[in-house]
Design a protein around this motif. Structure first.
Motif, mmCIF file in Angstrom:
data_model
loop_
_atom_site.group_PDB
_atom_site.id
_atom_site.type_symbol
_atom_site.label_atom_id
_atom_site.label_comp_id
_atom_site.label_asym_id
_atom_site.label_seq_id
_atom_site.Cartn_x
_atom_site.Cartn_y
_atom_site.Cartn_z
ATOM 1 N N TRP A 24 0.804 -1.225 0.000
ATOM 2 C CA TRP A 24 0.000 0.000 0.000
ATOM 3 C C TRP A 24 0.835 1.272 0.000
ATOM 4 O O TRP A 24 0.270 2.372 -0.060
ATOM 5 C CB TRP A 24 -0.932 0.008 1.215
ATOM 6 C CG TRP A 24 -1.883 -1.151 1.200
ATOM 7 C CD1 TRP A 24 -2.289 -1.875 0.105
ATOM 8 C CD2 TRP A 24 -2.536 -1.733 2.316
ATOM 9 N NE1 TRP A 24 -3.157 -2.851 0.484
ATOM 10 C CE2 TRP A 24 -3.333 -2.790 1.827
ATOM 11 C CE3 TRP A 24 -2.529 -1.448 3.692
ATOM 12 C CZ2 TRP A 24 -4.113 -3.572 2.681
ATOM 13 C CZ3 TRP A 24 -3.314 -2.224 4.523
ATOM 14 C CH2 TRP A 24 -4.095 -3.270 4.008
ATOM 15 N N PRO A 98 -3.355 2.478 -1.545
ATOM 16 C CA PRO A 98 -3.765 1.077 -1.741
ATOM 17 C C PRO A 98 -4.631 0.890 -2.984
ATOM 18 O O PRO A 98 -5.408 1.766 -3.357
ATOM 19 C CB PRO A 98 -4.558 0.747 -0.480
ATOM 20 C CG PRO A 98 -4.773 2.013 0.243
ATOM 21 C CD PRO A 98 -4.103 3.123 -0.473
ATOM 22 N N GLU A 192 -9.556 -0.647 3.130
ATOM 23 C CA GLU A 192 -9.097 -1.206 1.862
ATOM 24 C C GLU A 192 -9.839 -2.510 1.557
ATOM 25 O O GLU A 192 -10.231 -2.765 0.414
ATOM 26 C CB GLU A 192 -7.582 -1.414 1.910
ATOM 27 C CG GLU A 192 -6.982 -2.140 0.728
ATOM 28 C CD GLU A 192 -7.061 -1.392 -0.606
ATOM 29 O OE1 GLU A 192 -7.565 -0.257 -0.641
ATOM 30 O OE2 GLU A 192 -6.634 -1.976 -1.623
#
Ligand SMILES: [Zn+2]
Length: 204
Positions: A24, A98, A192
């Motif tokens: 990320w 991300p 995420e």
């Protein structure tokens, strides 16, 4: 909160390794910070690899984003100090790039926000006790003008005071604030993952 500068450095270095392992903060992307007891902020120096941080890659800035030790802060430093000024409960801010967050921000090309509901995982947000809850956070257009971006962030939180300290910048990344570095990292993981669910659902 009582945390020395050295402890803040340790926590940011640890977070950098973990976030890089998840992919990320590829290359020199992202920036990580911690509010300090004296009102200043420990933050990553501009252009450093977040998976390979050493203590010298962390610096101190004032709450206005100005460097206090002669090092060069990330251009995105005002977004960190801006979130600390807006949200007193936030002591750590992680800005990452991300994949699901960035792709979803493009897929929802005209959206000013994203609302998540129905997911058990929503309970990761403080105060959320049921999958039935609705969690909304903003998607801001990207810009290189950080002062302009922070003005949009300020407007959003003025209009949506219950919105969590989480937002997307389209085509750019995810910014998460929390009480601790670990909590901000866990929330980054959760957001995420939730946005990856949303993306996957959009394929059917
Ligand atoms: Zn960024």
């Amino acid at each position: 909160m009582t945390l020395s500068y050295d402890q803040a450095i340790e926590e940011l270095l640890h977070a950098g390794v973990r976030l890089h392992a998840r992919g990320w903060v590829a290359a020199t992307g992202g920036n990580l910070s911690h509010r300090l007891d004296d009102g200043s902020v420990a933050i990553t120096v501009s252009g450093r690899h977040k998976g390979e941080l050493v203590a010298d890659d962390i610096m101190r800035v004032g709450m206005d984003g100005a460097p206090l030790d002669g090092k060069k802060p990330s251009a995105e430093t005002p977004l960190h100090t801006g979130l600390y000024r807006l949200r007193p409960e936030v002591n750590a801010v992680l800005h990452t790039h991300p994949r699901a967050s960035v792709v979803l921000s493009f897929v929802r090309a005209d959206a000013a926000s994203v609302t998540l509901t129905g997911y058990e995982f929503l309970k990761v947000f403080p105060g959320i006790e049921s999958h039935d809850a609705r969690v909304t956070f903003a998607i801001f257009p990207n810009t290189q003008d950080m002062a302009a971006l922070q003005r949009q962030v300020n407007s959003w939180y003025a209009a949506n005071p219950a919105s969590p300290p989480v937002y997307l910048v389209r085509g750019h990344g995810l910014t998460v604030g929390a009480a601790t570095v670990d909590a901000a990292r866990y929330t980054t993981e959760a957001v995420e993952e939730l946005l990856a669910y949303e993306l996957e659902r959009g394929r059917f």
